[in-house]
Enzyme design. Structure first.
Site, PDB file in Angstrom:
ATOM      1  N   ASN A  99      -7.663   7.235   1.973  1.00  0.00           N
ATOM      2  CA  ASN A  99      -6.568   6.590   1.117  1.00  0.00           C
ATOM      3  C   ASN A  99      -7.390   5.808   0.221  1.00  0.00           C
ATOM      4  O   ASN A  99      -7.722   4.545   0.450  1.00  0.00           O
ATOM      5  CB  ASN A  99      -5.745   5.674   2.080  1.00  0.00           C
ATOM      6  CG  ASN A  99      -4.543   5.009   1.298  1.00  0.00           C
ATOM      7  OD1 ASN A  99      -4.725   4.879   0.006  1.00  0.00           O
ATOM      8  ND2 ASN A  99      -3.799   4.581   1.990  1.00  0.00           N
ATOM      9  N   ARG A 107      -4.239  10.612  -0.048  1.00  0.00           N
ATOM     10  CA  ARG A 107      -3.418   9.904  -0.928  1.00  0.00           C
ATOM     11  C   ARG A 107      -3.643  10.179  -2.307  1.00  0.00           C
ATOM     12  O   ARG A 107      -4.604  10.068  -2.674  1.00  0.00           O
ATOM     13  CB  ARG A 107      -3.648   8.514  -0.786  1.00  0.00           C
ATOM     14  CG  ARG A 107      -2.478   7.592  -1.312  1.00  0.00           C
ATOM     15  CD  ARG A 107      -3.014   6.348  -1.685  1.00  0.00           C
ATOM     16  NE  ARG A 107      -2.116   5.352  -2.660  1.00  0.00           N
ATOM     17  CZ  ARG A 107      -2.558   4.255  -3.286  1.00  0.00           C
ATOM     18  NH1 ARG A 107      -3.557   3.728  -2.925  1.00  0.00           N
ATOM     19  NH2 ARG A 107      -1.472   3.727  -4.100  1.00  0.00           N
ATOM     20  N   HIS A 135       3.348   3.522  -4.486  1.00  0.00           N
ATOM     21  CA  HIS A 135       3.340   3.161  -3.352  1.00  0.00           C
ATOM     22  C   HIS A 135       4.430   3.945  -2.482  1.00  0.00           C
ATOM     23  O   HIS A 135       4.672   3.410  -1.373  1.00  0.00           O
ATOM     24  CB  HIS A 135       3.680   1.736  -3.367  1.00  0.00           C
ATOM     25  CG  HIS A 135       2.500   0.837  -3.895  1.00  0.00           C
ATOM     26  ND1 HIS A 135       2.955  -0.185  -5.005  1.00  0.00           N
ATOM     27  CD2 HIS A 135       1.052   0.960  -3.975  1.00  0.00           C
ATOM     28  CE1 HIS A 135       1.682  -0.714  -5.252  1.00  0.00           C
ATOM     29  NE2 HIS A 135       1.057  -0.029  -4.847  1.00  0.00           N
ATOM     30  N   GLY A 162      -0.388  -5.866  -2.466  1.00  0.00           N
ATOM     31  CA  GLY A 162      -1.819  -5.717  -2.399  1.00  0.00           C
ATOM     32  C   GLY A 162      -2.527  -6.052  -3.780  1.00  0.00           C
ATOM     33  O   GLY A 162      -1.955  -6.831  -4.628  1.00  0.00           O
ATOM     34  N   ARG A 214      -4.058  -5.654 -13.047  1.00  0.00           N
ATOM     35  CA  ARG A 214      -2.898  -4.982 -14.067  1.00  0.00           C
ATOM     36  C   ARG A 214      -2.076  -6.007 -14.464  1.00  0.00           C
ATOM     37  O   ARG A 214      -1.658  -6.773 -13.708  1.00  0.00           O
ATOM     38  CB  ARG A 214      -2.429  -3.794 -13.288  1.00  0.00           C
ATOM     39  CG  ARG A 214      -3.251  -2.453 -13.350  1.00  0.00           C
ATOM     40  CD  ARG A 214      -2.825  -1.533 -12.277  1.00  0.00           C
ATOM     41  NE  ARG A 214      -3.153  -1.549 -10.876  1.00  0.00           N
ATOM     42  CZ  ARG A 214      -2.971  -1.190  -9.769  1.00  0.00           C
ATOM     43  NH1 ARG A 214      -1.714  -0.281  -9.968  1.00  0.00           N
ATOM     44  NH2 ARG A 214      -3.079  -1.352  -8.650  1.00  0.00           N
ATOM     45  N   GLU A 246      -0.004   3.891   5.696  1.00  0.00           N
ATOM     46  CA  GLU A 246      -0.268   4.931   4.886  1.00  0.00           C
ATOM     47  C   GLU A 246      -0.938   6.100   5.593  1.00  0.00           C
ATOM     48  O   GLU A 246      -0.598   7.421   5.469  1.00  0.00           O
ATOM     49  CB  GLU A 246      -0.571   4.602   3.546  1.00  0.00           C
ATOM     50  CG  GLU A 246       0.304   3.723   2.667  1.00  0.00           C
ATOM     51  CD  GLU A 246      -0.567   2.990   1.554  1.00  0.00           C
ATOM     52  OE1 GLU A 246       0.113   2.751   0.629  1.00  0.00           O
ATOM     53  OE2 GLU A 246      -1.654   2.845   1.658  1.00  0.00           O
TER      54      GLU A 246
END
Length: 378
Positions: free
Chosen positions: A8, A82, A170, A199, A230, A365
């Protein structure tokens, strides 16, 4: 033992896990490499070791060495990955054939901070385990099926038909949390739930009866909440202005994906732990902006859902930063959101005292990926 390995890859970390291949995969061992490109550390079984991981490729090599004892001489039957962006076509996990990988490489411009690392992990796993089935699980898949109003932009319709739409991300995390709610809180799962995945990347998802209705991320992983590096929501006019001032696409990409967010606002770090511990005024201002955007998006998502029955926090920040959770719901009592201070400080699962539940549920995940890879094998 036949095993399933999951990889991931995030923007600054890679989580990994080894599971037995079984009807219900059992976890054998797990860990992560975090702060890739900086003071990288490998965490396994409660121990943290400094490693040389200047990029994701080096991090994957360290992981492959680490998992060998976990395999116990057994073979890796499948590697589950992922994949952040599946575009409009990939709505379910699938084997990563050469044709599929070529299509996914074409989506790199839509997720430049993640997709290259996801695909690099696939290449490394193919080299390390050439006989294993490589399985891709797509973050965008969970959000497919949105109503047109929650899926489009105010552009001429032809652009929507060409794929310029709100994909959302996500999805693996939201899939896991919605599954936990269905199992443990079926009444709540049938209602109106906002999940805050916080996160280094961050977004909200509004669910009704376990299905994604809307999400704060859109065409790319830039929109919505402020994140580690970001920018989150930004007036498109700013982009036009910067283009007019001479910034090219590569410079804008670097600015918006890697230099903005908490790192850009604080001038200190993208890591929430560092900012919460700092007494520098710029760190406090960055945190205030983060909270303001988070609070605003929670209110907007509640309006989209027609109310809220529960707010669920997950992700590294959502699960561990009680101060962020508490500040996020300040002033939201009109939505039924009120925090239980001691429970919140203890990172308890149920931390609300108002009409709407507030929960902290660790996401997984990797288990979603392992289940998908196992299903394709069987």
């Amino acid at each position: 033992m036949s095993a399933i390995l999951t990889l991931n890859a995030g923007s600054s970390s890679i989580k990994f896990a080894v599971y037995t291949q079984a009807v219900a995969p059992d976890l054998v061992g797990a860990g992560q490499v975090e702060r890739i490109g900086g003071d990288a550390r490998l965490k396994v079984d409660g121990t943290s070791t400094a490693i040389d991981a200047s990029d994701h490729a080096n991090a994957v090599q360290a992981i492959l060495v680490t998992i060998r004892p976990m395999l116990g001489g057994g073979r890796v039957a499948a590697v589950g990955h992922r994949i952040v962006h599946g575009g409009p076509d990939f709505s379910a996990p699938m084997e990563l054939t050469p044709d599929v990988l070529q299509t996914l490489a074409g989506l790199i411009p839509l997720a430049p901070l993640h997709q290259p690392h996801n695909l690099a992990a696939v290449s490394a796993a193919q080299a390390a385990f050439p006989d294993a089935v490589q399985v891709g699980c797509f973050d965008t898949a969970f959000h497919q099926g949105h109503a047109f109003a929650n899926d489009t932009y105010g552009l001429p319709r032809a652009y929507y038909e060409r794929g310029i739409r709100r994909y959302g991300f996500h999805g693996l995390s939201y899939d896991y949390i919605s599954g936990v709610l269905r199992q443990n809180e079926p009444g709540l799962a049938a209602g109106r739930v906002i999940i805050a995945h916080l996160g280094n990347g961050a977004s909200l998802c509004g669910l009704r009866n376990g299905r994604s209705i809307s999400t704060t991320m859109g065409f790319s992983a830039l929109d919505g909440l402020a994140m580690g590096t970001r920018c989150g929501q930004i007036d498109p006019g700013v982009i036009l202005y910067l283009l007019d001032q001479g910034l090219g696409a590569p410079e804008l990409t670097d600015l918006l994906y890697r230099q903005s967010g908490m790192l850009g606002l604080s001038g200190i770090s993208h890591d929430m732990r560092t900012l919460l511990e700092s007494d520098v005024p710029e760190a406090a201002q960055a945190l205030e902006y983060y909270i303001e955007r988070l609070r605003r998006e929670i209110g907007a998502m509640a309006a989209t859902l027609g109310g809220i029955d529960a707010l669920v926090f997950c992700g590294g920040v959502g699960e561990n930063a009680g101060a962020i959770r508490a500040r996020a719901v300040e002033g939201l009592a009109f939505l039924g959101l009120e925090i239980d201070g001691p429970a919140n400080d203890a990172n308890a699962q149920d931390i609300g005292t108002g009409a709407a539940r507030i929960l902290v549920i660790p996401t997984d995940e990797e288990l979603v990926i392992a289940r998908a890879a196992n299903a394709l094998l069987t």
